[in-house]
Design an enzyme around this catalytic site. Structure first.
Site, mmCIF file in Angstrom:
data_model
loop_
_atom_site.group_PDB
_atom_site.id
_atom_site.type_symbol
_atom_site.label_atom_id
_atom_site.label_comp_id
_atom_site.label_asym_id
_atom_site.label_seq_id
_atom_site.Cartn_x
_atom_site.Cartn_y
_atom_site.Cartn_z
ATOM 1 N N TRP A 6 0.821 -1.206 0.000
ATOM 2 C CA TRP A 6 0.000 0.000 0.000
ATOM 3 C C TRP A 6 0.858 1.260 0.000
ATOM 4 C CZ3 TRP A 6 -5.166 1.659 0.405
ATOM 5 C CH2 TRP A 6 -5.345 2.964 0.869
ATOM 6 N N ASN A 8 0.272 5.656 0.227
ATOM 7 C CA ASN A 8 -0.534 6.868 0.157
ATOM 8 C C ASN A 8 0.376 8.095 0.200
ATOM 9 O OD1 ASN A 8 -1.076 5.753 3.149
ATOM 10 N ND2 ASN A 8 -1.461 7.935 3.318
ATOM 11 N N ASP A 9 0.150 9.074 1.047
ATOM 12 C CA ASP A 9 0.747 10.405 0.935
ATOM 13 C C ASP A 9 2.237 10.421 0.575
ATOM 14 O OD1 ASP A 9 -1.721 10.785 2.076
ATOM 15 O OD2 ASP A 9 -0.979 11.769 3.880
ATOM 16 N N GLN A 25 4.001 7.271 2.492
ATOM 17 C CA GLN A 25 3.298 6.387 3.413
ATOM 18 C C GLN A 25 3.187 5.005 2.781
ATOM 19 O OE1 GLN A 25 1.465 7.748 6.831
ATOM 20 N NE2 GLN A 25 3.601 8.117 6.302
ATOM 21 N N TRP A 33 -4.509 -0.250 3.750
ATOM 22 C CA TRP A 33 -3.857 0.628 4.717
ATOM 23 C C TRP A 33 -3.573 -0.149 5.998
ATOM 24 C CZ3 TRP A 33 -4.583 2.596 9.611
ATOM 25 C CH2 TRP A 33 -3.898 3.771 9.936
ATOM 26 N N ARG A 132 -0.920 16.451 13.084
ATOM 27 C CA ARG A 132 -0.064 15.633 12.225
ATOM 28 C C ARG A 132 0.447 16.392 10.983
ATOM 29 N NH1 ARG A 132 -5.272 13.486 12.256
ATOM 30 N NH2 ARG A 132 -6.479 13.625 10.306
#
Length: 460
Positions: A6, A8-9, A25, A33, A132
């Site tokens: 996986w 992401n960002d 990420q 996730w 965050r």
């Protein structure tokens, strides 16, 4: 794309020792996730990427449930990562900001002072459970970090912290506070100065749709204005959506040795089904093409990073022809990395569309309506169905074009498309169809003047 698992960002997007580093990420053990790690790749040309060892893993008490998003900066030849440590205990979330350091840009050691920004530093200004995505910058020899949070009544909040050494941080200001219609949480802030303006980009959750903007569950927005560094606040002159597609989130920027401001984003969206996971392909998520940014008339302009043109091979060029109340098919060379550049004059046109894949009723289609001045990108009924959290099932988005003569630049591979309009606005989509290749078809109602059409491929 990640090598497996996986993604992401984008995190820690930075120019370091003559190369571009992109962290992200990463959950390497499933295409869903999970407890976040930081994956790591680097490149010299933005096309060929070298996968490096995972930079961070959740292995300390302050980040045991995830090393969440953050940024990178060079100091004294060393590469510093600033990230969010995510902890869940008895159902309660604590998020703090942490630092890891590397001598070689590959192997990182978490600092003994972690967390460097925690409960004491957030004080009464934000919520520790939603605190965050630090983006660290340097100005006049001082380091600043913008960190996302939210108010008690669920409005977005960007906090600003200050340090002389990247380790000892103090609260400096509330940089910007959101209105109720601007989302319940602002994620992934990035603050920079560009073309005479101070620019804050962020990713609001559940921003209220306004006209054709902010229709995704989570959006991206740019706030353009002027910083008061004495007060640590941003006076905003203009706000607009960054990308008008369905799959664009958490953008982050860097400045390189040429002085370019370059942005990359996660080419996906929260709350959506992921065919590559459902079909057990073993991976999920990818990044957009990097984009060079500029500010003109208080608007963000985006164009493809210039290096990509070193790898574009034009197979066919057509100039100065017309299409009137007909369908024109181009038996062009079709590749797995397709490129089109189209310049049109719509003064005498009612509407036109480009069928890129599939059929008119079940395809990947770009269309323009002269009356509404809206360009639409649609994946309606094409390929594997993708659903989301939005109240209405979204299969298309729109962007406004006021000019009668305009240019479209289209990059498309087997699962993603990015459309650039006049080197200003963009639309980013994913799609997961059959491996059928089809020629470009142009439909026109009224007279469409095609000033130029280039078709080719990105050769990697």
């Amino acid at each position: 794309m990640p090598p497996v698992g996986w993604m992401n960002d984008p995190n820690g997007f930075v120019y370091y020792n003559g190369e571009y580093h992109l962290f992200y990420q990463f959950y390497p053990y499933d295409s869903k996730w999970g407890p976040m790690h930081w994956g790591h790749s680097k490149t010299k040309d933005f096309i060929h990427w070298e996968e490096l060892p995972t930079a961070l893993a959740p292995d300390e008490t302050y980040d045991k449930d995830g090393c969440f998003s953050g940024s990178a900066i060079e100091k004294d030849g060393k590469l510093y990562l600033m990230y969010t440590g995510h902890v869940v205990e008895n159902g309660k979330v604590t998020q703090t900001q942490c630092v890891a350091v590397s001598e070689d840009g590959v192997h990182f050691t978490k600092h003994k002072a972690n967390p460097v920004i925690g409960k004491n530093e957030i004080g009464e200004y934000g919520l520790i459970q939603d605190f965050r995505d630090p983006k660290v910058i340097e100005k006049d020899g001082i380091y600043y970090s913008v960190v996302a949070s939210k108010t008690a009544d669920e409005r977005g909040l960007i906090l600003l912290y200050k340090s002389s050494d990247l380790i000892d941080w103090t609260f400096y200001s509330v940089l910007l506070e959101g209105k109720p219609e601007q989302g319940i949480m602002w994620e992934c802030p990035d603050l920079f100065y560009l073309d005479g303006k101070d620019v804050l980009i962020m990713s609001p959750i559940q921003m209220t749709p306004q006209g054709i903007e902010y229709h995704n569950t989570s959006s991206t927005a740019v706030f353009i204005g002027e910083m008061d560094w004495e007060k640590g606040t941003l006076k905003v002159d203009n706000i607009h959506e960054i990308d008008y597609g369905l799959d664009f989130y958490a953008p982050q920027t860097l400045t390189d040795d040429q002085g370019r401001r370059i942005m990359v984003a996660w080419m996906q969206m929260w709350g959506r089904t992921l065919p590559t996971d459902e079909l057990r392909h073993g991976w999920a998520g990818s990044m957009t093409l990097p984009r060079e940014l500029g500010i003109k008339e208080n608007k963000l302009y985006q164009k493809p990073v210039s290096e990509i043109y070193n790898f574009i091979e034009i197979k066919e060029t057509n100039t100065d022809f017309t299409i009137q109340d007909e369908v024109l098919e181009f038996e062009s060379h079709v590749t797995k990395n397709q490129y089109y550049k189209l310049k049109v004059d719509t003064h005498e046109n009612k509407n036109f569309s480009l069928l890129l894949l599939g059929t008119e009723n079940a395809g990947l289609v770009v269309s323009y309506n002269k009356d509404t001045q809206l360009l639409t990108l649609s994946r309606d009924n094409y390929g594997y169905k993708i659903t989301g959290d939005e109240k209405e099932h979204l299969t298309q988005r729109q962007v406004g074009i006021k000019e009668a003569v305009f240019e479209l630049e289209i990059f498309m591979d087997k699962s993603a498309i990015e459309v650039f309009v006049n080197n200003e606005k963009t639309m980013t989509f994913t799609f997961y169809g059959e491996a059928n290749e089809s020629n470009l078809k142009i439909y026109s109602e009224g007279l469409l003047k095609v000033l130029s059409l280039e078709s080719g491929s990105v050769e990697v």
